[in-house]
Design an enzyme around this catalytic site. Structure first.
Site, PDB file in Angstrom:
ATOM      1  N   GLU A 266       0.841  -1.203   0.000  1.00  0.00           N
ATOM      2  CA  GLU A 266       0.000   0.000   0.000  1.00  0.00           C
ATOM      3  C   GLU A 266       0.870   1.245   0.000  1.00  0.00           C
ATOM      4  O   GLU A 266       1.599   1.512   0.970  1.00  0.00           O
ATOM      5  CB  GLU A 266      -0.932   0.023   1.206  1.00  0.00           C
ATOM      6  N   LYS A 398      -8.295 -15.119  16.316  1.00  0.00           N
ATOM      7  CA  LYS A 398      -8.489 -14.761  14.906  1.00  0.00           C
ATOM      8  C   LYS A 398      -9.938 -14.429  14.573  1.00  0.00           C
ATOM      9  O   LYS A 398     -10.393 -14.664  13.458  1.00  0.00           O
ATOM     10  CB  LYS A 398      -7.960 -15.877  13.997  1.00  0.00           C
ATOM     11  N   ASP A 474       1.799 -14.171  12.876  1.00  0.00           N
ATOM     12  CA  ASP A 474       0.658 -14.768  12.190  1.00  0.00           C
ATOM     13  C   ASP A 474      -0.238 -13.646  11.677  1.00  0.00           C
ATOM     14  O   ASP A 474      -0.885 -12.959  12.477  1.00  0.00           O
ATOM     15  CB  ASP A 474      -0.120 -15.666  13.163  1.00  0.00           C
ATOM     16  N   HIS A 572      -2.718   9.997  -1.739  1.00  0.00           N
ATOM     17  CA  HIS A 572      -2.906   8.667  -2.312  1.00  0.00           C
ATOM     18  C   HIS A 572      -2.898   8.715  -3.839  1.00  0.00           C
ATOM     19  O   HIS A 572      -2.442   7.773  -4.488  1.00  0.00           O
ATOM     20  CB  HIS A 572      -4.213   8.051  -1.800  1.00  0.00           C
TER      21      HIS A 572
END
Length: 588
Positions: A266, A398, A474, A572
């Site tokens: 990004e 998660k 993770d 951006h």
């Protein structure tokens, strides 16, 4: 591709012959012969030995057939030891140990290798040893500019830039590919059958392309250590994905400076975080506090009645039983130490949320082993207990969950800084009042209107994910690790800005999992938290959690300032869009 190979020592032009090429028979037949010979002579000698014992014949008296059998035994043993034993010993030496101290003993050697790699004299793009085995091939039309590289002590001049495509398959590998495509050899068994992880990946990759009819040409194969992921990080690999790593910093946190690696695709993310670091540093730095440190696992058990489930709940929550339960739990690891057990009942089902310290590991496996010990122990007094699952989602791993937001999971950290008013204006291009108003209406009110769960922030998950990928965490645990509430308020009569982030469930480790891979280990080394801390177990993982929180603080500060100043869209459009001519690419 034209290749020129110069050997500065032996003047050899072609490289790549294997030792097995010198065998008069195919490798599998040679192995079969020596296996048969070995077990045959062992059976013969044992039979002769038994006869001698029965007839009281001295064992050292041997005839010609026994001498031949002994020589055949020695020869076959040496062959089998050389073929299987050496590879086994090398795998034990080269493959990372599961013991964190054993892994940490190699830290100096790893650092020496990293320094050696950093001292390369060629450009960074040519510094990778990613060229195929030198072979003579026709010159490609309109070949790009040649790139000079080193392959061991041989200078290889390529007429095309370095690439990561697979090398041509040998005849033996071609037969294996056909067997995989036909289904006679399972793809998942290639590593164990071939004993070569890189070769297994190449064969699996080629078989996949033939089965699907789709090309994997853009997915790199060369330049990766497939041995390092065997049995611990990834199954059935066919290549690896490249993600650029940027460096933001330094971050001044608790009196120390950190250069923070961020793996992301990004645009603006690293630059924006870096601007936040600058604002924090010019204002004297940030401070952090670790509130809690404990990984959780919550099994689900069922009884015939709610009354029996409640009896177990009362037993687990009785203080006088804690010592017994902790002794049973702590047998699983020298680092895992039981902290608390929190229970919840749903009818006749009981959920037990165990919390324990895990040293420098993230600790999911560690806490699971301790929980299993306790469950086995409880079966003695509660034989009617039916274990539904080691994880009943009351952990919660998660998944966004209020229990993590309220009780915490992993490391709970709060990080704060006071940003001077002139820094807000000159570096962040906004003002204190606008920032505080935006934070209240966006991060607090807006998130509440959306029914957010732990999402009272601008983009904490952006920074968390980038650091997690770079340091071998993770990535799926970004879900709960990004729980964050960002607070901003004016102080000193509205002249300065107090900003803080509170993150109750940062789940990180510096040993185990992806942290032992070379690239991720280098990023941890950059932060000074590589491996386990012997003097203070767990301190490296806790320090990494505070760095994550400090980076999120900087990211929140910079993005909120960009939105407040109306710079978000412009930045951006400038940094997060491709510079390619899309129409030209489409027409090509």
């Amino acid at each position: 591709m034209k290749v020129k190979v110069v050997d500065h020592e032996n003047d050899v032009g072609v490289v790549g012959a294997k030792a097995s090429d010198a065998l008069p028979l195919p490798l599998y037949l040679t192995n079969a012969v020596f296996f048969t010979l070995f077990f045959s002579v062992v059976y013969f000698l044992l039979t002769r030995w038994r006869e001698k014992i029965r007839t009281s014949t001295p064992l050292h008296v041997v005839n010609l057939s026994e001498i031949v059998a002994i020589l055949a035994f020695v020869a076959s043993f040496i062959y089998l030891l050389g073929f299987f034993g050496i590879d086994f010993v090398q795998s034990l030496i080269l493959r990372p140990s599961n013991d964190v101290w054993a892994a940490d003993d190699d830290e100096e050697e790893h650092e020496r290798l990293i320094l050696k790699d950093d001292a390369r004299k060629v450009p960074c793009g040519a510094g990778l040893d990613c060229s195929p085995i030198p072979q003579i091939a026709p010159v490609a039309a309109a070949a790009p500019k040649a790139v000079a590289q080193k392959v061991f002590d041989k200078e290889v001049v390529l007429s095309t830039p370095c690439d990561f495509t697979a090398q041509p398959l040998t005849e033996e590998d071609e037969e294996v590919v056909k067997s995989v495509v036909a289904g006679t050899i399972p793809s998942y068994s290639l590593e164990s059958k071939l004993g070569d992880c890189r070769r297994a990946a190449a064969i699996r990759r080629e078989a996949l392309q033939r089965i699907t009819g789709k090309s994997l040409g853009g997915l790199p194969l060369e330049g990766f250590d497939y041995e390092s992921i065997l049995g611990q990080c990834c199954e059935m690999p066919v290549g690896y994905v490249q993600i650029p790593v940027g460096i933001a910093g330094p971050l001044m946190l608790d009196g120390r400076e950190f250069s923070v690696p961020m793996a992301t695709t990004e645009g603006c993310l690293v630059a924006s975080t870096n601007r936040g670091f600058k604002a924090i540093n010019l204002s004297g730095g940030a401070t952090s506090v670790l509130l809690r440190d404990g990984m959780t696992r919550a099994p689900c058990v069922r009884f015939n009645s709610a009354k029996r489930a409640a009896e177990l709940k009362f037993y687990l929550e009785e203080p006088k039983n804690y010592d017994t339960l902790s002794t049973v739990f702590n047998r699983s690891s020298r680092f895992g130490r039981l902290q608390t057990i929190k229970c919840a009942i749903a009818g006749k089902n009981l959920y037990m949320r165990f919390t324990c310290s895990t040293g420098d590991a993230m600790g999911m496996n560690m806490v699971s082993k301790g929980v299993q010990n306790v469950l086995d122990f409880l079966q003695n007094d509660f034989p009617d207990m039916d274990v539904i699952g080691i994880s009943g989602n009351y952990c919660s791993d998660k998944k966004p969950a209020a229990v993590n937001w309220i009780e915490g999971r992993g490391k709970s950290v709060v990080c704060e800084a006071v940003i001077k008013g002139d820094v807000v204006q000159k570096v962040l291009k906004t003002n204190v009042a606008s920032l505080c108003e935006l934070n209240m209406l966006k991060n607090l009110t807006g998130s509440a209107m959306a029914g957010a769960l732990g999402g009272f922030n601008a983009h904490a998950s952006n920074i968390v994910s980038a650091i997690y990928i770079a340091t071998g965490q993770d990535p799926a645990q970004n879900v709960e690790s990004s729980h964050c509430i960002t607070m901003m308020e004016p102080i000193n009569d509205g002249q300065d800005l107090h900003v803080s982030v509170t993150m109750p469930s940062i789940e990180v480790g510096t040993v185990g999992g992806g942290t032992q891979l070379a690239s991720q280990s280098a990023c941890l080394n950059l932060l000074g938290v590589k491996g386990a801390n012997r003097e203070a177990p767990g301190s490296n993982a806790r320090l990494l959690a505070t760095v994550v929180a400090g980076s999120v603080l900087a990211g929140e500060l910079s993005l909120m300032s960009a939105i407040s100043a109306g710079q978000l869209v412009n930045s951006h459009m400038k940094y997060n869009r491709s510079s390619k001519d899309v129409s030209a690419v489409a027409s090509a």
